[in-house]
Motif scaffolding. Structure first.
Motif, PDB file in Angstrom:
ATOM      1  N   PHE A 180       7.773  -5.228  11.275  1.00 51.97           N
ATOM      2  CA  PHE A 180       7.114  -6.126  12.209  1.00 51.97           C
ATOM      3  C   PHE A 180       5.875  -5.479  12.827  1.00 51.97           C
ATOM      4  O   PHE A 180       4.802  -6.062  12.870  1.00 51.97           O
ATOM      5  N   CYS A 181       6.006  -4.243  13.291  1.00 53.42           N
ATOM      6  CA  CYS A 181       4.890  -3.615  14.013  1.00 53.42           C
ATOM      7  C   CYS A 181       4.477  -2.278  13.394  1.00 53.42           C
ATOM      8  O   CYS A 181       3.582  -1.613  13.893  1.00 53.42           O
TER       9      CYS A 181
ATOM     10  N   CYS B 196      11.200   0.526  18.539  1.00 53.45           N
ATOM     11  CA  CYS B 196      10.133  -0.344  19.049  1.00 53.45           C
ATOM     12  C   CYS B 196      10.726  -1.629  19.609  1.00 53.45           C
ATOM     13  O   CYS B 196       9.998  -2.544  19.977  1.00 53.45           O
TER      14      CYS B 196
HETATM   15 ZN   LIG Z   1       8.748  -2.954  15.533  1.00 61.25          ZN
END
Ligand SMILES: [Zn+2]
Ligand SMILES: [Zn+2]
Length: 148
Positions: free
Chosen positions: A110-111, A89
């Motif tokens: 994070f995501c 990502c």
């Molecule tokens: Zn990420």
């Protein structure tokens, strides 16, 4: 005629392709108000560690200049010559931080982008979840085309 089918979210069958029984069944169930999705869609605990293979394949970097960016795990800056790894990502972490993290669970802190795991149960669960989502989408398409 082709447009009509496309609007319905259907398409003509290709050679050797079977009719989509699920879709037909779904329509039947909707018509009779019987459809209920019993799949809850949630994994009951933290997903398992990322597969060793996936971790091995992460891109590796050495930080070549000081920057103001922080590692999302330890919240410290990347310093010159720090070893870093990039997730698919494109999020960047200290090597040590992300390796420790992925040893616990498979997703980007994070995501939440998910790496594959070595856990068969979890992989099956993910496939089921995807199928359930697809089924919901099919039903929505079907529903919209019938009731809008
Ligand atoms: Zn990420
Ligand atoms: Zn870090």
């Amino acid at each position: 005629m082709a447009d009509y089918y496309q609007e319905m979210g259907w398409r003509e069958l290709e050679d050797g392709e079977q009719p989509n029984h699920l879709l037909h069944m779904a329509r039947f169930l909707i018509d009779f108000g019987l459809y209920e999705d019993n799949f809850t869609g949630e994994w009951p605990r933290l997903p398992p560690a990322a597969s060793k293979e996936a971790v091995k394949n992460l891109k590796e970097f050495v930080i070549e200049k000081e920057s103001d960016k922080n590692c999302p795990i330890c919240l410290k800056k990347f310093h010159l010559n720090d070893k870093a790894k990039e997730m698919p990502c494109q999020h960047l972490f200290h090597e040590k931080c992300i390796l420790t993290w992925l040893d616990q669970t498979n997703s980007c802190p994070f995501c939440r982008f998910e790496l594959p795991t070595d856990d068969e149960g979890y992989e099956t669960f993910k496939k089921e979840k995807k199928r359930a989502e697809q089924r919901r989408e099919d039903l929505e398409t079907l529903h919209n085309s019938m009731f809008s």
